[in-house]
Every structure is written in C-alpha cells, then in structure tokens.
Write a protein that holds these residues in place. Structure first.
Motif, PDB file in Angstrom:
ATOM      1  N   HIS A   1      -1.363   0.996  16.079  1.00 32.51           N
ATOM      2  CA  HIS A   1      -0.102   0.834  16.863  1.00 32.51           C
ATOM      3  C   HIS A   1       1.113   1.985  16.417  1.00 32.51           C
ATOM      4  O   HIS A   1       2.207   1.631  16.701  1.00 32.51           O
ATOM      5  CB  HIS A   1       0.485  -0.562  16.580  1.00 32.51           C
ATOM      6  N   MET A   2       0.644   3.132  15.808  1.00 34.84           N
ATOM      7  CA  MET A   2       1.555   4.072  15.484  1.00 34.84           C
ATOM      8  C   MET A   2       1.730   5.193  16.376  1.00 34.84           C
ATOM      9  O   MET A   2       0.782   5.541  17.063  1.00 34.84           O
ATOM     10  CB  MET A   2       1.290   4.530  14.147  1.00 34.84           C
ATOM     11  N   THR A   3       3.111   5.546  16.778  1.00 39.63           N
ATOM     12  CA  THR A   3       3.134   6.707  17.838  1.00 39.63           C
ATOM     13  C   THR A   3       3.033   7.888  16.946  1.00 39.63           C
ATOM     14  O   THR A   3       2.900   8.040  15.758  1.00 39.63           O
ATOM     15  CB  THR A   3       4.575   6.501  18.469  1.00 39.63           C
ATOM     16  N   GLU A   4       3.039   8.898  17.719  1.00 42.23           N
ATOM     17  CA  GLU A   4       3.043  10.302  17.352  1.00 42.23           C
ATOM     18  C   GLU A   4       3.933  10.689  16.181  1.00 42.23           C
ATOM     19  O   GLU A   4       3.929  11.141  15.154  1.00 42.23           O
ATOM     20  CB  GLU A   4       2.676  11.352  18.193  1.00 42.23           C
ATOM     21  N   GLN A   5       5.203  10.023  16.576  1.00 45.76           N
ATOM     22  CA  GLN A   5       6.546  10.354  15.809  1.00 45.76           C
ATOM     23  C   GLN A   5       6.248   9.674  14.541  1.00 45.76           C
ATOM     24  O   GLN A   5       6.855  10.136  13.480  1.00 45.76           O
ATOM     25  CB  GLN A   5       7.957   9.827  16.499  1.00 45.76           C
ATOM     26  N   ASP A   6       5.899   8.194  14.606  1.00 44.61           N
ATOM     27  CA  ASP A   6       5.640   7.530  13.542  1.00 44.61           C
ATOM     28  C   ASP A   6       4.726   8.124  12.528  1.00 44.61           C
ATOM     29  O   ASP A   6       4.937   8.210  11.317  1.00 44.61           O
ATOM     30  CB  ASP A   6       5.260   6.092  13.700  1.00 44.61           C
ATOM     31  N   LEU A   7       3.722   8.557  13.081  1.00 39.20           N
ATOM     32  CA  LEU A   7       2.775   9.417  12.081  1.00 39.20           C
ATOM     33  C   LEU A   7       3.279  10.634  11.508  1.00 39.20           C
ATOM     34  O   LEU A   7       2.933  11.027  10.404  1.00 39.20           O
ATOM     35  CB  LEU A   7       1.464   9.747  12.934  1.00 39.20           C
ATOM     36  N   GLU A   8       4.074  11.569  12.339  1.00 40.46           N
ATOM     37  CA  GLU A   8       4.758  12.702  11.648  1.00 40.46           C
ATOM     38  C   GLU A   8       5.565  12.313  10.437  1.00 40.46           C
ATOM     39  O   GLU A   8       5.889  12.817   9.447  1.00 40.46           O
ATOM     40  CB  GLU A   8       5.520  13.460  12.798  1.00 40.46           C
ATOM     41  N   LYS A   9       6.495  11.229  10.909  1.00 42.32           N
ATOM     42  CA  LYS A   9       7.284  10.439   9.654  1.00 42.32           C
ATOM     43  C   LYS A   9       6.492  10.056   8.400  1.00 42.32           C
ATOM     44  O   LYS A   9       6.984  10.647   7.367  1.00 42.32           O
ATOM     45  CB  LYS A   9       8.213   9.462  10.220  1.00 42.32           C
ATOM     46  N   LEU A  10       5.462   9.366   8.860  1.00 46.40           N
ATOM     47  CA  LEU A  10       4.468   9.246   7.623  1.00 46.40           C
ATOM     48  C   LEU A  10       4.129  10.315   6.940  1.00 46.40           C
ATOM     49  O   LEU A  10       4.065  10.240   5.510  1.00 46.40           O
ATOM     50  CB  LEU A  10       3.603   7.959   8.059  1.00 46.40           C
ATOM     51  N   SER A  11       3.621  11.177   7.687  1.00 48.28           N
ATOM     52  CA  SER A  11       2.974  12.401   7.017  1.00 48.28           C
ATOM     53  C   SER A  11       4.208  13.284   6.202  1.00 48.28           C
ATOM     54  O   SER A  11       3.799  13.620   4.911  1.00 48.28           O
ATOM     55  CB  SER A  11       2.672  13.513   8.211  1.00 48.28           C
ATOM     56  N   ALA A  12       5.382  13.254   6.758  1.00 47.99           N
ATOM     57  CA  ALA A  12       6.558  13.870   5.842  1.00 47.99           C
ATOM     58  C   ALA A  12       6.479  13.232   4.680  1.00 47.99           C
ATOM     59  O   ALA A  12       6.967  13.856   3.708  1.00 47.99           O
ATOM     60  CB  ALA A  12       7.667  14.133   6.735  1.00 47.99           C
TER      61      ALA A  12
ATOM     62  N   ARG B   1       0.839  -1.100  -0.023  1.00 45.23           N
ATOM     63  CA  ARG B   1       0.101   0.209   0.092  1.00 45.23           C
ATOM     64  C   ARG B   1       0.814   1.273   0.115  1.00 45.23           C
ATOM     65  O   ARG B   1       2.125   1.334   0.620  1.00 45.23           O
ATOM     66  CB  ARG B   1      -0.868   0.223   1.240  1.00 45.23           C
ATOM     67  N   ASP B   2       0.310   2.278  -0.773  1.00 46.61           N
ATOM     68  CA  ASP B   2       1.109   3.508  -0.572  1.00 46.61           C
ATOM     69  C   ASP B   2       0.913   4.310   0.750  1.00 46.61           C
ATOM     70  O   ASP B   2       0.238   4.029   1.639  1.00 46.61           O
ATOM     71  CB  ASP B   2       0.703   4.626  -1.647  1.00 46.61           C
ATOM     72  N   ALA B   3       2.042   5.174   1.052  1.00 42.39           N
ATOM     73  CA  ALA B   3       2.060   5.847   2.215  1.00 42.39           C
ATOM     74  C   ALA B   3       0.657   6.755   2.706  1.00 42.39           C
ATOM     75  O   ALA B   3       0.218   6.782   3.765  1.00 42.39           O
ATOM     76  CB  ALA B   3       3.237   6.527   2.512  1.00 42.39           C
ATOM     77  N   ALA B   4       0.164   7.301   1.457  1.00 37.54           N
ATOM     78  CA  ALA B   4      -1.078   8.111   1.877  1.00 37.54           C
ATOM     79  C   ALA B   4      -2.205   7.173   2.383  1.00 37.54           C
ATOM     80  O   ALA B   4      -2.870   7.514   3.105  1.00 37.54           O
ATOM     81  CB  ALA B   4      -1.450   9.017   0.530  1.00 37.54           C
ATOM     82  N   ALA B   5      -2.532   6.220   1.772  1.00 42.81           N
ATOM     83  CA  ALA B   5      -3.358   5.148   2.443  1.00 42.81           C
ATOM     84  C   ALA B   5      -3.105   4.719   3.739  1.00 42.81           C
ATOM     85  O   ALA B   5      -4.114   4.632   4.456  1.00 42.81           O
ATOM     86  CB  ALA B   5      -3.450   4.103   1.437  1.00 42.81           C
TER      87      ALA B   5
END
Length: 170
Positions: free
Chosen positions: A76-87, A42-46
C-alpha cells in the motif's frame, strides 16, 4: 466469577482456563493483533525490504482504500513513500557508519533548539509588518455549550486555576 485473562493485544478479557487461553492465543484475531503490534517496532530497513518485494495493491492505488487493510498481501506504499523510506534507511546507515568510525556526533541539546527557534521567530517577526496577536481561545465547532462541558474541557480562568494553600503533591 473466577479469574479473568486480559489480552493486551486484542484488548479483551475472558475466563481464564487452559482451553479458553489456548483457543484465544491460537486464534486468527489474536495472531493478527499481535503481528500489528510488533510491526510498529520494526526498523525501516526491514519494512523497506518487505515492501519492495510486494506488488502494488491495485484496489488501494485506484480508490485509496483496501478491504484487507494491514492484512493485504500487496503493498500500500506509493513510489514517494518508498523513496522517503529509502532515504531514511540511507540516513540510518550513514549514522551507524559514522558511529563505527568513532566520529563524535553530539546529541542536540535543548539550548541549541531554543536558540534556533528564537532565531527563526525573530526572522519571521522582522519580515512581518504587523506583530501578530495570539488568537483568543475558541472551542472547536460542534461542541456543546460551555456550561455543559466537564471541568477538564473548560478553558482555565483568566488568573489560572486557584491552588489551595494546604495542597501537597506526592
């Protein structure tokens, strides 16, 4: 013995007949394994969109583990994981926009990478007082004695492996 059906998703085989195949393909274990396989692509946006809609998993946040694993309905994602994924998603969007505008984005070449690597290594060597020697080869701790290892795990001889004169590849 008859034909056997091998399922790549579940990594198991069974006798191939209509009843067994239907039972397997509709089974929970197969459907989970199939979902896990396709989630890898899956792509990162999805992934970001799905993870933002989920609530955080309390058990995972407290202990770092969850009994449900990838089947958990919570995130199971932390805030840092979500920020990295958003970037990462933002970077992919910018890259697509540049490609749509017609900007020529040269792909990185091997020569460019080698030049940058040589510059980094020369900078590191000029900063260090003593040149570093490569560490001698050592087997990982806990391995059996060298004499008991199969040839594929033994260190190569000092001159390299001998090549027979009549060896032909292909």
């Amino acid at each position: 013995m008859g034909k056997r059906y091998f399922c790549d998703y579940c990594d198991r085989s069974f006798q191939d007949n209509l009843h067994n195949r239907k039972k397997h393909l509709n089974g929970v274990q197969h459907l989970r394994a199939k979902r896990v396989w396709y989630d890898l692509f899956r792509d990162a946006a999805a992934i970001l969109q799905e993870e933002q809609t989920k609530k955080p998993c309390r058990k995972f946040l407290q202990t770092g583990q969850c009994d449900f694993g990838s089947n958990c309905r919570f995130s199971h994602m932390t805030e840092q994981d979500l920020e990295k994924l958003s970037a990462q998603v933002q970077g992919e969007k910018r890259l697509k926009e540049l490609q749509r505008e017609g900007a020529d984005i040269p792909p990185g070449t091997l020569e460019d990478w080698l030049d940058k690597r040589a510059q980094r290594l020369s900078a590191v060597q000029s900063n260090s007082a003593l040149p570093e020697k490569p560490a001698p080869f050592q087997y990982p701790p806990g391995w059996p004695p060298v004499q008991e290892l199969p040839p594929s795990l033994q260190a190569p001889p000092p001159g390299g492996w001998p090549v027979p004169p009549s060896l032909q590849w292909g």
